[in-house]
Design a protein around this motif. Sequence first.
Motif, PDB file in Angstrom:
ATOM      1  N   ALA A   5       0.832  -1.209   0.000  1.00  0.00           N
ATOM      2  CA  ALA A   5       0.000   0.000   0.000  1.00  0.00           C
ATOM      3  C   ALA A   5       0.864   1.256   0.000  1.00  0.00           C
ATOM      4  N   THR A   6       0.359   2.291  -0.670  1.00  0.00           N
ATOM      5  CA  THR A   6       1.027   3.587  -0.694  1.00  0.00           C
ATOM      6  C   THR A   6       0.206   4.549   0.154  1.00  0.00           C
ATOM      7  N   TYR A   7       0.814   5.044   1.212  1.00  0.00           N
ATOM      8  CA  TYR A   7       0.172   6.011   2.097  1.00  0.00           C
ATOM      9  C   TYR A   7       0.806   7.372   1.837  1.00  0.00           C
ATOM     10  N   LEU A   8      -0.020   8.381   1.630  1.00  0.00           N
ATOM     11  CA  LEU A   8       0.480   9.704   1.299  1.00  0.00           C
ATOM     12  C   LEU A   8       0.195  10.700   2.405  1.00  0.00           C
ATOM     13  N   TRP A   9       1.116  11.596   2.606  1.00  0.00           N
ATOM     14  CA  TRP A   9       0.939  12.760   3.454  1.00  0.00           C
ATOM     15  C   TRP A   9       0.433  12.412   4.852  1.00  0.00           C
ATOM     16  N   GLY A  10       0.814  11.260   5.370  1.00  0.00           N
ATOM     17  CA  GLY A  10       0.447  10.882   6.723  1.00  0.00           C
ATOM     18  C   GLY A  10      -0.999  10.456   6.905  1.00  0.00           C
ATOM     19  N   LEU A  11      -1.719  10.265   5.826  1.00  0.00           N
ATOM     20  CA  LEU A  11      -3.122   9.847   5.933  1.00  0.00           C
ATOM     21  C   LEU A  11      -3.202   8.356   6.237  1.00  0.00           C
ATOM     22  N   PRO A  12      -4.178   7.926   7.024  1.00  0.00           N
ATOM     23  CA  PRO A  12      -4.278   6.509   7.383  1.00  0.00           C
ATOM     24  C   PRO A  12      -4.924   5.641   6.302  1.00  0.00           C
ATOM     25  N   LEU A  13      -5.239   6.228   5.158  1.00  0.00           N
ATOM     26  CA  LEU A  13      -5.850   5.479   4.057  1.00  0.00           C
ATOM     27  C   LEU A  13      -4.867   5.378   2.895  1.00  0.00           C
ATOM     28  N   SER A  14      -4.838   4.215   2.269  1.00  0.00           N
ATOM     29  CA  SER A  14      -3.952   4.039   1.120  1.00  0.00           C
ATOM     30  C   SER A  14      -4.485   4.842  -0.072  1.00  0.00           C
ATOM     31  N   MET A  15      -3.644   4.988  -1.080  1.00  0.00           N
ATOM     32  CA  MET A  15      -4.086   5.689  -2.290  1.00  0.00           C
ATOM     33  C   MET A  15      -5.272   4.981  -2.933  1.00  0.00           C
ATOM     34  N   ALA A  16      -5.279   3.665  -2.895  1.00  0.00           N
ATOM     35  CA  ALA A  16      -6.393   2.907  -3.471  1.00  0.00           C
ATOM     36  C   ALA A  16      -7.689   3.218  -2.716  1.00  0.00           C
ATOM     37  N   ALA A  17      -7.627   3.265  -1.390  1.00  0.00           N
ATOM     38  CA  ALA A  17      -8.820   3.581  -0.596  1.00  0.00           C
ATOM     39  C   ALA A  17      -9.277   5.015  -0.848  1.00  0.00           C
ATOM     40  N   LEU A  18      -8.330   5.938  -0.935  1.00  0.00           N
ATOM     41  CA  LEU A  18      -8.684   7.330  -1.224  1.00  0.00           C
ATOM     42  C   LEU A  18      -9.341   7.464  -2.599  1.00  0.00           C
ATOM     43  N   SER A  19      -8.839   6.717  -3.559  1.00  0.00           N
ATOM     44  CA  SER A  19      -9.424   6.743  -4.901  1.00  0.00           C
ATOM     45  C   SER A  19     -10.865   6.250  -4.881  1.00  0.00           C
ATOM     46  N   GLY A  20     -11.121   5.176  -4.148  1.00  0.00           N
ATOM     47  CA  GLY A  20     -12.480   4.655  -4.053  1.00  0.00           C
ATOM     48  C   GLY A  20     -13.425   5.618  -3.354  1.00  0.00           C
ATOM     49  N   LEU A  21     -12.961   6.230  -2.267  1.00  0.00           N
ATOM     50  CA  LEU A  21     -13.789   7.216  -1.568  1.00  0.00           C
ATOM     51  C   LEU A  21     -14.066   8.426  -2.449  1.00  0.00           C
ATOM     52  N   PHE A  22     -13.057   8.868  -3.183  1.00  0.00           N
ATOM     53  CA  PHE A  22     -13.231  10.005  -4.082  1.00  0.00           C
ATOM     54  C   PHE A  22     -14.255   9.676  -5.169  1.00  0.00           C
ATOM     55  N   ALA A  23     -14.182   8.461  -5.722  1.00  0.00           N
ATOM     56  CA  ALA A  23     -15.152   8.048  -6.742  1.00  0.00           C
ATOM     57  C   ALA A  23     -16.567   8.005  -6.163  1.00  0.00           C
ATOM     58  N   LEU A  24     -16.706   7.563  -4.914  1.00  0.00           N
ATOM     59  CA  LEU A  24     -18.031   7.560  -4.269  1.00  0.00           C
ATOM     60  C   LEU A  24     -18.579   8.976  -4.108  1.00  0.00           C
ATOM     61  N   VAL A  25     -17.725   9.900  -3.689  1.00  0.00           N
ATOM     62  CA  VAL A  25     -18.155  11.295  -3.520  1.00  0.00           C
ATOM     63  C   VAL A  25     -18.562  11.886  -4.869  1.00  0.00           C
ATOM     64  N   VAL A  26     -17.755  11.649  -5.899  1.00  0.00           N
ATOM     65  CA  VAL A  26     -18.071  12.181  -7.231  1.00  0.00           C
ATOM     66  C   VAL A  26     -19.369  11.563  -7.755  1.00  0.00           C
ATOM     67  N   ALA A  27     -19.569  10.270  -7.524  1.00  0.00           N
ATOM     68  CA  ALA A  27     -20.817   9.629  -7.954  1.00  0.00           C
ATOM     69  C   ALA A  27     -22.007  10.247  -7.222  1.00  0.00           C
ATOM     70  N   GLY A  28     -21.851  10.521  -5.940  1.00  0.00           N
ATOM     71  CA  GLY A  28     -22.926  11.176  -5.190  1.00  0.00           C
ATOM     72  C   GLY A  28     -23.241  12.554  -5.740  1.00  0.00           C
ATOM     73  N   LEU A  29     -22.196  13.312  -6.073  1.00  0.00           N
ATOM     74  CA  LEU A  29     -22.415  14.633  -6.676  1.00  0.00           C
ATOM     75  C   LEU A  29     -23.095  14.516  -8.033  1.00  0.00           C
ATOM     76  N   ALA A  30     -22.712  13.499  -8.804  1.00  0.00           N
ATOM     77  CA  ALA A  30     -23.339  13.295 -10.110  1.00  0.00           C
ATOM     78  C   ALA A  30     -24.818  12.960  -9.963  1.00  0.00           C
ATOM     79  N   VAL A  31     -25.148  12.122  -8.994  1.00  0.00           N
ATOM     80  CA  VAL A  31     -26.555  11.777  -8.755  1.00  0.00           C
ATOM     81  C   VAL A  31     -27.337  13.024  -8.341  1.00  0.00           C
ATOM     82  N   LEU A  32     -26.765  13.821  -7.450  1.00  0.00           N
ATOM     83  CA  LEU A  32     -27.437  15.059  -7.041  1.00  0.00           C
ATOM     84  C   LEU A  32     -27.627  15.997  -8.222  1.00  0.00           C
ATOM     85  N   GLY A  33     -26.614  16.102  -9.057  1.00  0.00           N
ATOM     86  CA  GLY A  33     -26.728  16.957 -10.241  1.00  0.00           C
ATOM     87  C   GLY A  33     -27.796  16.472 -11.195  1.00  0.00           C
ATOM     88  N   LEU A  34     -27.872  15.166 -11.388  1.00  0.00           N
ATOM     89  CA  LEU A  34     -28.909  14.610 -12.262  1.00  0.00           C
ATOM     90  C   LEU A  34     -30.298  14.847 -11.687  1.00  0.00           C
TER      91      LEU A  34
END
Length: 165
Positions: free
Chosen positions: A129-158
């Motif tokens: 795992a790659t951990y960045l900037w002292g965050l307790p989540l790996s880059m893969a986990a951050l990517s998944g969370l970011f995709a969830l947030v963007v999907a939520g914004l897309a649903v709200l926009g629709l």
Amino acid sequence: MTPMVQQRLAGLILVAAAVTALGCAWYVQHVMGIVPCELCLLARWPWRVVLVLGAAECVLPYRAGRWAAMLSLPVLAVSVAIAMAHVGVEQHWWPSPFPSCRAPEFHPGSFRERLASMPLRPSKPCDAATYLWGLPLSMAALSGLFALVVAGLAVLGLRQSRVGA
């Protein structure tokens, strides 16, 4: 705000999110010097598709733009699924689906044959795992969370553009 303006704004948000995700991956790879694994490289593809769909949503007429926005949702779901699979590999819950993510296997033969079978560019193991900037989540986990947030914004926009239509 008119539905068309809301749709254009939603498209710009998708474009900005994709550029952010791909830009972060580029920065980590080329500036920080962290070599991506094969799952990391695979995780970039949904963001490339979201970038195209977001741009399409910005320039297409209202109905076609809505379809581009709706198509971004399953693509973002794929991004979340790849991230979940990658986190599972990082946590050793299951092995990576890619043979290049595992340790190399050396077969009998001459030294020259062994050298010839080695990859030109070594890849990072998918379970490191790659951990960045002292965050307790790996880059893969951050990517998944970011995709969830963007999907939520897309649903709200629709939903918002549909209510105003």
